[in-house]
Design a protein around this motif. Structure first.
Motif, mmCIF file in Angstrom:
data_model
loop_
_atom_site.group_PDB
_atom_site.id
_atom_site.type_symbol
_atom_site.label_atom_id
_atom_site.label_comp_id
_atom_site.label_asym_id
_atom_site.label_seq_id
_atom_site.Cartn_x
_atom_site.Cartn_y
_atom_site.Cartn_z
ATOM 1 N N TYR A 5 0.877 -1.170 0.000
ATOM 2 C CA TYR A 5 0.000 0.000 0.000
ATOM 3 C C TYR A 5 0.915 1.221 0.000
ATOM 4 O O TYR A 5 1.619 1.492 0.965
ATOM 5 N N CYS A 7 2.390 5.202 -1.620
ATOM 6 C CA CYS A 7 2.150 6.582 -2.026
ATOM 7 C C CYS A 7 3.462 7.139 -2.558
ATOM 8 O O CYS A 7 4.491 7.072 -1.865
ATOM 9 N N CYS A 13 6.974 4.957 2.426
ATOM 10 C CA CYS A 13 6.679 3.982 1.377
ATOM 11 C C CYS A 13 7.885 3.779 0.467
ATOM 12 O O CYS A 13 8.166 2.661 0.022
ATOM 13 N N VAL A 32 -2.356 4.765 -2.436
ATOM 14 C CA VAL A 32 -3.118 5.374 -1.346
ATOM 15 C C VAL A 32 -3.009 6.892 -1.504
ATOM 16 O O VAL A 32 -1.904 7.436 -1.605
ATOM 17 N N HIS A 39 -5.768 7.346 3.896
ATOM 18 C CA HIS A 39 -5.258 6.454 4.943
ATOM 19 C C HIS A 39 -6.006 6.614 6.270
ATOM 20 O O HIS A 39 -5.755 5.859 7.205
ATOM 21 N N TYR A 44 -9.382 1.756 5.120
ATOM 22 C CA TYR A 44 -7.949 1.660 5.376
ATOM 23 C C TYR A 44 -7.673 1.386 6.848
ATOM 24 O O TYR A 44 -6.800 0.585 7.192
ATOM 25 N N ILE A 53 0.830 4.889 6.527
ATOM 26 C CA ILE A 53 1.378 4.159 5.387
ATOM 27 C C ILE A 53 2.872 3.962 5.625
ATOM 28 O O ILE A 53 3.488 4.763 6.339
ATOM 29 N N PRO A 54 3.418 2.868 5.084
ATOM 30 C CA PRO A 54 2.838 1.842 4.222
ATOM 31 C C PRO A 54 2.224 0.683 5.019
ATOM 32 O O PRO A 54 2.406 0.585 6.234
ATOM 33 N N ARG A 64 2.504 -3.399 9.298
ATOM 34 C CA ARG A 64 2.568 -1.942 9.252
ATOM 35 C C ARG A 64 3.958 -1.538 9.758
ATOM 36 O O ARG A 64 4.693 -2.362 10.275
#
Length: 202
Positions: A5, A7, A13, A32, A39, A44, A53-54, A64
């Protein structure tokens, strides 16, 4: 196939994208919309109640936190063991920088949120925290090419993005010559990929 997931503008990320690319691991990316706070929506939050994130999924595993994900990827997908060795001493040396990458360096990430996305945070305090950690890193790198073990490890991956993006938060890295040189060395690692704000080596 693993799923990230992701961005494009998130340094957290990017840590995962960068490491996966260095290791040559294929993955599916789920975009995302961080700017519009996707998020934080219920679907989410059902995946990650922390709303951050991520997220990384691999089979029935969902993780996570970028630093935890780096440890997992190293253990699962790096048969050489170079990026996070099994040796306890090496793990400890690396883990302290994983904490720094997810801790003090996030002052620079916060400053970037203020400057780029107008988040209501204390910019002066964030700058002070970021400059403190960059001075520590600069001193540490005075006689080293990388943070630990004399080679790139996930310690470097964890600390790299928001250090390299510090300028977007209004932080001048020019006083930290060793940090600047380290950033350039990171860009020459085989498999390096850029992100918005972090171009490839000149």
């Amino acid at each position: 196939m693993p799923k990230l997931y992701d961005c494009d503008i998130s340094g957290s990320c990017y840590k995962i994208r960068l490491f996966l690319n260095i290791l040559g691991v294929d993955y599916d990316a789920v975009k995302v919309d961080f700017v519009n706070k996707e998020h934080k929506n219920p679907s989410y939050l059902a995946l990650n109640p922390f709303g951050e994130i991520p997220i990384f999924e691999d089979g029935d595993l969902r993780l996570r936190d970028a630093q935890a994900i780096l440890i997992y990827i190293a253990g699962k997908y790096d048969p050489s063991g170079l990026w996070f060795p099994k040796d306890a001493k090496a793990q400890g040396q690396i883990a302290q920088w994983l904490s720094t990458g997810g801790g003090e360096i996030m002052n620079a990430a916060g400053a970037r949120l203020v400057k780029v996305l107008n988040y209501p945070m204390d910019l002066e305090k964030l700058h002070a925290g970021a400059n403190r950690v960059f001075k520590i890193m600069d001193d540490h790198l005075a006689n080293r090419q990388f943070l630990e073990l004399g080679r790139p490890t996930i310690a470097d991956i964890a600390c790299f993005p928001y250090t390299a993006l510090a300028g977007e938060g209004g932080i001048d890295l020019s006083p930290y010559k060793n940090v600047v040189a380290w950033i350039e060395r990171m860009k020459h690692i085989e498999g390096f990929v850029p992100m918005p704000g972090i171009p490839s080596a000149a």
